[in-house]
Design an enzyme around this catalytic site. Structure first.
Site, PDB file in Angstrom:
ATOM      1  N   LEU A  12       0.835  -1.208   0.000  1.00 21.01           N
ATOM      2  CA  LEU A  12       0.000   0.000   0.000  1.00 21.01           C
ATOM      3  C   LEU A  12       0.867   1.255   0.000  1.00 21.01           C
ATOM      4  O   LEU A  12       1.743   1.409   0.844  1.00 21.01           O
ATOM      5  CB  LEU A  12      -0.914   0.020   1.227  1.00 21.01           C
ATOM      6  CG  LEU A  12      -1.824  -1.184   1.399  1.00 21.01           C
ATOM      7  CD1 LEU A  12      -2.870  -0.888   2.476  1.00 21.01           C
ATOM      8  CD2 LEU A  12      -2.503  -1.579   0.094  1.00 21.01           C
ATOM      9  N   ALA A  13       0.603   2.123  -0.959  1.00 16.47           N
ATOM     10  CA  ALA A  13       1.420   3.336  -1.087  1.00 16.47           C
ATOM     11  C   ALA A  13       0.592   4.490  -1.634  1.00 16.47           C
ATOM     12  O   ALA A  13       1.098   5.346  -2.344  1.00 16.47           O
ATOM     13  CB  ALA A  13       2.616   3.064  -1.994  1.00 16.47           C
ATOM     14  N   ARG A  19       1.270  13.800   7.847  1.00 19.82           N
ATOM     15  CA  ARG A  19       2.138  14.189   8.956  1.00 19.82           C
ATOM     16  C   ARG A  19       3.579  14.466   8.516  1.00 19.82           C
ATOM     17  O   ARG A  19       4.366  15.026   9.259  1.00 19.82           O
ATOM     18  CB  ARG A  19       2.105  13.097  10.049  1.00 19.82           C
ATOM     19  CG  ARG A  19       0.774  13.056  10.803  1.00 19.82           C
ATOM     20  CD  ARG A  19       0.580  11.771  11.594  1.00 19.82           C
ATOM     21  NE  ARG A  19       0.141  10.646  10.739  1.00 19.82           N
ATOM     22  CZ  ARG A  19      -0.124   9.426  11.182  1.00 19.82           C
ATOM     23  NH1 ARG A  19       0.011   9.140  12.465  1.00 19.82           N
ATOM     24  NH2 ARG A  19      -0.524   8.469  10.343  1.00 19.82           N
ATOM     25  N   ARG A 343      34.984  14.170  -9.654  1.00 19.44           N
ATOM     26  CA  ARG A 343      33.650  14.305 -10.251  1.00 19.44           C
ATOM     27  C   ARG A 343      33.399  13.181 -11.252  1.00 19.44           C
ATOM     28  O   ARG A 343      34.290  12.395 -11.554  1.00 19.44           O
ATOM     29  CB  ARG A 343      33.526  15.692 -10.876  1.00 19.44           C
ATOM     30  CG  ARG A 343      33.498  16.787  -9.782  1.00 19.44           C
ATOM     31  CD  ARG A 343      33.677  18.159 -10.359  1.00 19.44           C
ATOM     32  NE  ARG A 343      32.782  18.366 -11.485  1.00 19.44           N
ATOM     33  CZ  ARG A 343      32.966  19.302 -12.429  1.00 19.44           C
ATOM     34  NH1 ARG A 343      34.022  20.098 -12.384  1.00 19.44           N
ATOM     35  NH2 ARG A 343      32.106  19.421 -13.412  1.00 19.44           N
ATOM     36  N   ASN A 387      54.132  13.401 -13.622  1.00 18.58           N
ATOM     37  CA  ASN A 387      53.985  14.306 -12.480  1.00 18.58           C
ATOM     38  C   ASN A 387      53.476  15.638 -12.997  1.00 18.58           C
ATOM     39  O   ASN A 387      54.084  16.239 -13.890  1.00 18.58           O
ATOM     40  CB  ASN A 387      55.312  14.509 -11.753  1.00 18.58           C
ATOM     41  CG  ASN A 387      55.072  15.223 -10.420  1.00 18.58           C
ATOM     42  OD1 ASN A 387      54.707  14.614  -9.435  1.00 18.58           O
ATOM     43  ND2 ASN A 387      55.256  16.535 -10.419  1.00 18.58           N
ATOM     44  N   ALA A 390      52.474  21.723  -9.350  1.00 12.99           N
ATOM     45  CA  ALA A 390      51.454  22.355  -8.510  1.00 12.99           C
ATOM     46  C   ALA A 390      50.747  23.472  -9.256  1.00 12.99           C
ATOM     47  O   ALA A 390      51.319  24.115 -10.139  1.00 12.99           O
ATOM     48  CB  ALA A 390      52.105  22.905  -7.244  1.00 12.99           C
ATOM     49  N   ASN A 396      39.788  23.480 -20.216  1.00 16.22           N
ATOM     50  CA  ASN A 396      39.042  22.598 -21.121  1.00 16.22           C
ATOM     51  C   ASN A 396      37.880  23.292 -21.816  1.00 16.22           C
ATOM     52  O   ASN A 396      37.264  22.730 -22.694  1.00 16.22           O
ATOM     53  CB  ASN A 396      38.525  21.384 -20.342  1.00 16.22           C
ATOM     54  CG  ASN A 396      37.639  21.781 -19.168  1.00 16.22           C
ATOM     55  OD1 ASN A 396      37.793  22.876 -18.612  1.00 16.22           O
ATOM     56  ND2 ASN A 396      36.737  20.920 -18.787  1.00 16.22           N
TER      57      ASN A 396
HETATM   58  C1  UD1 Z   1      -1.855   1.178   9.995  1.00 17.83           C
HETATM   59  C2  UD1 Z   1      -2.761   0.094  10.578  1.00 17.83           C
HETATM   60  C3  UD1 Z   1      -2.386  -0.126  12.037  1.00 17.83           C
HETATM   61  C4  UD1 Z   1      -0.938  -0.528  12.129  1.00 17.83           C
HETATM   62  C5  UD1 Z   1      -0.034   0.480  11.422  1.00 17.83           C
HETATM   63  C6  UD1 Z   1       1.363  -0.084  11.309  1.00 17.83           C
HETATM   64  C7  UD1 Z   1      -4.937   0.106   9.466  1.00 17.83           C
HETATM   65  C8  UD1 Z   1      -6.339   0.542   9.533  1.00 17.83           C
HETATM   66  N1  UD1 Z   1      -4.155   0.482  10.457  1.00 17.83           N
HETATM   67  O1  UD1 Z   1      -2.106   2.396  10.687  1.00 17.83           O
HETATM   68  O2  UD1 Z   1      -3.204  -1.151  12.610  1.00 17.83           O
HETATM   69  O3  UD1 Z   1      -0.569  -0.650  13.506  1.00 17.83           O
HETATM   70  O4  UD1 Z   1      -0.489   0.770  10.100  1.00 17.83           O
HETATM   71  O5  UD1 Z   1       2.284   0.835  10.777  1.00 17.83           O
HETATM   72  O6  UD1 Z   1      -4.564  -0.587   8.531  1.00 17.83           O
HETATM   73  N2  UD1 Z   1      -2.758   3.695   2.562  1.00 17.83           N
HETATM   74  C9  UD1 Z   1      -3.308   3.598   1.318  1.00 17.83           C
HETATM   75  N3  UD1 Z   1      -4.582   4.009   1.121  1.00 17.83           N
HETATM   76  C10 UD1 Z   1      -5.336   4.501   2.120  1.00 17.83           C
HETATM   77  C11 UD1 Z   1      -4.764   4.600   3.402  1.00 17.83           C
HETATM   78  C12 UD1 Z   1      -3.481   4.176   3.603  1.00 17.83           C
HETATM   79  O7  UD1 Z   1      -2.657   3.157   0.372  1.00 17.83           O
HETATM   80  O8  UD1 Z   1      -6.484   4.844   1.865  1.00 17.83           O
HETATM   81  C13 UD1 Z   1      -1.364   3.262   2.764  1.00 17.83           C
HETATM   82  C14 UD1 Z   1      -0.441   4.393   3.174  1.00 17.83           C
HETATM   83  O9  UD1 Z   1       0.206   4.955   2.047  1.00 17.83           O
HETATM   84  C15 UD1 Z   1       0.568   3.681   4.077  1.00 17.83           C
HETATM   85  C16 UD1 Z   1      -0.206   2.491   4.626  1.00 17.83           C
HETATM   86  O10 UD1 Z   1      -1.336   2.330   3.808  1.00 17.83           O
HETATM   87  O11 UD1 Z   1       1.685   3.214   3.344  1.00 17.83           O
HETATM   88  C17 UD1 Z   1      -0.624   2.689   6.070  1.00 17.83           C
HETATM   89  O12 UD1 Z   1      -1.428   3.833   6.189  1.00 17.83           O
HETATM   90  P1  UD1 Z   1      -1.326   4.786   7.459  1.00 17.83           P
HETATM   91  O13 UD1 Z   1      -2.320   5.857   7.309  1.00 17.83           O
HETATM   92  O14 UD1 Z   1       0.050   5.162   7.718  1.00 17.83           O
HETATM   93  O15 UD1 Z   1      -1.845   3.769   8.614  1.00 17.83           O
HETATM   94  P2  UD1 Z   1      -1.561   3.849  10.163  1.00 17.83           P
HETATM   95  O16 UD1 Z   1      -2.431   4.871  10.764  1.00 17.83           O
HETATM   96  O17 UD1 Z   1      -0.109   3.958  10.402  1.00 17.83           O
HETATM   97 CA    CA Z   2       1.705   4.284   9.122  1.00 16.72          CA
END
Ligand code: UD1
Ligand code: CA
Length: 485
Positions: A12-13, A19, A343, A387, A390, A396
């Site tokens: 998930l990303a 924050r 470089r 050599n 200095a 260039n």
């Molecule tokens: C989440 C977990 C929590 C766990 C913690 C560990 C859930 C509900 N909670 O909380 O139980 O202890 O991670 O680090 O799963 N993301 C998406 N789509 C979204 C929301 C999030 O892709 O809609 C991805 C974010 O990019 C991130 C990951 O999911 O990489 C976690 O999301 P984040 O909001 O950081 O979850 P936490 O509050 O840390």
């Molecule tokens: Ca997190």
């Protein structure tokens, strides 16, 4: 433990990472030479999954562009609205379904913001999951400070009943120090089915993947949470304070691995290395040194103090101090610094020496050749055993184009020379001090370009009377006359 190849890894990303307070999507923030997402993908790749799907959403073009560069084999699924981790997993499952992939076997889920994760830990999770025949196995961890994490909830007999998010937890649940790492092994078919049944019945009004545990358990399936051996690995990064902590921890791990492999790290507190750096045995890394990117150092080398190397190769037995090098090659037994800058395209052959206040760019310095002091070498090929005097400059750049120059084997060039490119100094040639070399110098010739020296006697006394220089000159003249008598 033997582990099957997971059918898929889902990472998930898509979250914004509010924050972090950043224009860059959170998972692209870098530690130890890789994005956080890159670290998670490297760990996932160790499982050899049949496919890997990254869920992208916030900053999707940036994340997708990054993936094309660092992990082109990985697929993506789009989550338009960030409606929670469960919703994100659903998007991945739907994307796979559209591709005609029927999920069966084990599916691993990880989050892109846990860069300390190791492949081995995921493999252990998969093995435990498959051995127990679970519907889902959650990697948990006991942590010193569980605030912010989802808590692992267990029944009176210790059996795992579900995960409750911090925001939804009671005081009693918040006191639990076993947390959800965000890494899971699922039965693929059950995962595909359960993501359609997640509620939004929680503090954030989002679909949480964590709810899958309670649902699957309610259906009578086996669910389990197994604590990770090392809680450090599962730390999530949500802000830049945690980013710095994660970097420190990963750096410590990389340095520990190097030391165990026979490298001396004099001061781990001020030495920083990237994940892909390699250092040979019996090399010594002195304080205040940073080894970045794909830097490779051979055996018995001595690097530091005060060195920054990026994507640089250092041969066995070379010594470098107080220097910066980017995309350079330092051959075996070379000596570089103090205060040198190599470089891109700088290539030093065996035993070459680059000394103090010397900059080298896109140039080769042949075996055993020396450029000891105050010199710029740009776009030049210096032969072996040369050599360079200095304070010399390879001129260039004509203001429009760059040109190359060359210096033949065993040439000796004088101090304060300007080599106006393109120009060639032949093998064994000499140049006098202060020479502006504008034309080729044949092998064995001596080139001099400075005009003969002219001394205008008494000039200071006539033109600068009464100055300390005039007084000093007068005293010297008096002493000369006295000794002549
Ligand atoms: C989440 C977990 C929590 C766990 C913690 C560990 C859930 C509900 N909670 O909380 O139980 O202890 O991670 O680090 O799963 N993301 C998406 N789509 C979204 C929301 C999030 O892709 O809609 C991805 C974010 O990019 C991130 C990951 O999911 O990489 C976690 O999301 P984040 O909001 O950081 O979850 P936490 O509050 O840390
Ligand atoms: Ca997190």
């Amino acid at each position: 433990m033997s582990v099957s190849r997971p059918a898929a890894v889902i990472v998930l990303a898509a979250g914004e990472g509010t924050r972090m307070k950043s224009r860059l999507p959170k998972v692209l923030h870098e530690i130890c030479g890789r994005s956080m997402l890159g670290h998670v993908l490297a760990a996932a790749a160790e499982l050899g999954p049949e496919r890997t799907v990254v869920v992208v959403g916030h900053g999707r073009d940036q994340v997708t562009g990054h993936l094309k560069r660092v992990a082109p084999e990985v697929g993506t699924a789009v989550q338009d609205r960030q409606n929670g981790t469960g919703h994100a997993v659903r998007m991945a499952v739907e994307a796979l379904r559209e591709e005609g992939v029927a999920l069966s076997g084990t599916v691993v889920l990880a989050y892109g913001d846990t860069p300390l994760l190791r492949g081995r830990t995921l493999a252990d999770l998969v093995a435990a999951h498959e051995a127990a025949g679970n519907a889902v196995t959650v990697l948990s961890a006991r942590v010193p400070d569980p605030a912010g994490y989802g808590r692992v909830v267990r029944g009176p007999s210790g059996d795992f009943t579900g995960i409750v998010e911090h925001a939804d937890a009671t005081e009693e649940e918040r006191a639990v120090d076993e947390i959800n790492s965000g890494m899971y092994a699922f039965d693929g078919a059950l995962l595909a089915e359960v993501v359609g049944r997640l509620s939004t019945d929680n503090a954030k009004g989002e679909e949480y993947i964590t709810e899958a545990v309670a649902i699957l358990r309610g259906d009578g399936h086996r669910v389990d949470a197994t604590p990770a051996a090392d809680w450090v690995e599962i730390q999530g990064v949500n802000d830049r304070v945690q980013l710095a902590e994660a970097r420190r921890l990963l750096n410590d791990r990389l340095l520990t691995d190097l030391m165990r492999d026979g490298v001396t790290i004099v001061d781990p507190a001020t030495t920083w290395v990237d994940a892909e750096v390699a250092v040979g045995r019996d090399s010594v890394i002195e304080p205040q040194t940073q080894l970045q990117g794909r830097t490779r150092i051979g055996e018995d080398a001595h690097v530091g103090p005060g060195v920054l190397l990026r994507d640089t190769e250092v041969g066995a037995g070379a010594r470098i101090s107080h220097a910066v090098a980017h995309e350079a090659v330092v051959g075996p037994e070379c000596s570089v610094g103090p205060y040198a800058y190599l470089r891109p395209g700088a290539a030093l052959e065996r035993g070459a020496k680059i000394g103090t206040y010397v900059e080298v760019k896109n140039s080769t310095v042949g075996e055993g050749s020396k450029v000891p002091h105050l010199t710029y070498v740009g776009d030049a090929d210096i032969g072996r055993g040369v050599n360079i005097g200095a304070s010399s400059v390879f001129v260039n750049y004509d203001g429009v184009n760059k040109h190359r120059s060359s210096i033949g084997d065993h040439a000796r060039t004088g101090s304060d020379n300007m080599f106006v490119a393109p120009v060639r100094v032949g093998d064994g040639a000499y140049t006098g001090a202060g020479t502006v070399v504008r034309e080729d110098v044949p092998p064995g010739a001596l080139a001099v370009s400075a005009g003969g020296q002219r001394n205008i006697e008494g000039w200071v006394l006539r033109k600068r009377p009464g100055t300390p220089a005039a007084e000093a000159a007068e005293r010297a003249k008096g002493a000369e006359e006295a000794s002549d008598r």
